[in-house]
Design a protein around this motif. Structure first.
Motif, PDB file in Angstrom:
ATOM      1  N   ARG A   1     -22.283 -39.347 -22.285  1.00 38.63           N
ATOM      2  CA  ARG A   1     -21.924 -39.850 -20.957  1.00 38.63           C
ATOM      3  C   ARG A   1     -20.673 -39.173 -20.405  1.00 38.63           C
ATOM      4  O   ARG A   1     -20.372 -39.281 -19.228  1.00 38.63           O
ATOM      5  CB  ARG A   1     -21.706 -41.363 -21.001  1.00 38.63           C
ATOM      6  CG  ARG A   1     -22.939 -42.145 -21.303  1.00 38.63           C
ATOM      7  CD  ARG A   1     -23.861 -42.164 -20.136  1.00 38.63           C
ATOM      8  NE  ARG A   1     -25.088 -42.881 -20.456  1.00 38.63           N
ATOM      9  CZ  ARG A   1     -26.198 -42.740 -19.784  1.00 38.63           C
ATOM     10  NH1 ARG A   1     -26.248 -41.930 -18.756  1.00 38.63           N
ATOM     11  NH2 ARG A   1     -27.264 -43.392 -20.122  1.00 38.63           N
TER      12      ARG A   1
ATOM     13  N   PRO B   1     -22.855 -35.776 -16.297  1.00 35.99           N
ATOM     14  CA  PRO B   1     -23.115 -37.205 -16.494  1.00 35.99           C
ATOM     15  C   PRO B   1     -23.476 -37.951 -15.210  1.00 35.99           C
ATOM     16  O   PRO B   1     -24.167 -38.959 -15.255  1.00 35.99           O
ATOM     17  CB  PRO B   1     -21.797 -37.733 -17.072  1.00 35.99           C
ATOM     18  CG  PRO B   1     -21.197 -36.559 -17.760  1.00 35.99           C
ATOM     19  CD  PRO B   1     -21.583 -35.383 -16.906  1.00 35.99           C
ATOM     20  N   ASP B   2     -23.054 -37.445 -14.047  1.00 38.36           N
ATOM     21  CA  ASP B   2     -23.432 -38.085 -12.779  1.00 38.36           C
ATOM     22  C   ASP B   2     -24.749 -37.538 -12.241  1.00 38.36           C
ATOM     23  O   ASP B   2     -25.110 -37.774 -11.100  1.00 38.36           O
ATOM     24  CB  ASP B   2     -22.322 -37.924 -11.745  1.00 38.36           C
ATOM     25  CG  ASP B   2     -22.120 -36.475 -11.326  1.00 38.36           C
ATOM     26  OD1 ASP B   2     -22.697 -35.562 -11.966  1.00 38.36           O
ATOM     27  OD2 ASP B   2     -21.374 -36.250 -10.355  1.00 38.36           O
ATOM     28  N   ASP B   3     -25.487 -36.786 -13.067  1.00 38.89           N
ATOM     29  CA  ASP B   3     -26.802 -36.201 -12.774  1.00 38.89           C
ATOM     30  C   ASP B   3     -26.778 -35.092 -11.731  1.00 38.89           C
ATOM     31  O   ASP B   3     -27.794 -34.759 -11.150  1.00 38.89           O
ATOM     32  CB  ASP B   3     -27.825 -37.270 -12.378  1.00 38.89           C
ATOM     33  CG  ASP B   3     -28.191 -38.151 -13.560  1.00 38.89           C
ATOM     34  OD1 ASP B   3     -28.047 -37.696 -14.712  1.00 38.89           O
ATOM     35  OD2 ASP B   3     -28.641 -39.284 -13.333  1.00 38.89           O
ATOM     36  N   SER B   4     -25.608 -34.496 -11.487  1.00 40.63           N
ATOM     37  CA  SER B   4     -25.579 -33.314 -10.635  1.00 40.63           C
ATOM     38  C   SER B   4     -25.962 -32.110 -11.497  1.00 40.63           C
ATOM     39  O   SER B   4     -25.689 -32.077 -12.695  1.00 40.63           O
ATOM     40  CB  SER B   4     -24.187 -33.127 -10.018  1.00 40.63           C
ATOM     41  OG  SER B   4     -23.227 -32.958 -11.022  1.00 40.63           O
TER      42      SER B   4
END
Length: 72
Positions: free
Chosen positions: A45, A63-66
């Motif tokens: 994460r 971790p922020d899916d970028s």
């Protein structure tokens, strides 16, 4: 194939949004995060996951899916 897709979309309305390459990469990163569980969750994460498919680019999913493309 189309009949199968229509049946899945009928049963699960959340899949009505087309799945693109980017969403596929995010799904793959999430599966990796879930598969490692336990003591590695905190690190997964915190740090990005790098995927290499042998195409000349490395895909880095934060971790922020970028998603970021890194040349080899």
């Amino acid at each position: 194939m189309d009949e199968c897709r229509i049946e899945i979309m009928h049963r699960y309305p959340q899949y009505e949004v087309p799945i693109t390459v980017c969403t596929g990469l995010v799904f793959m990163a999430e599966a990796i995060r879930k598969s490692f569980g336990g003591k590695y969750v905190r690190y997964l994460r915190k740090y990005p996951i790098r995927l290499d498919f042998g195409t000349g680019k490395i895909f880095e999913i934060a971790p922020d899916d970028s998603i970021r493309h890194i040349p080899k």
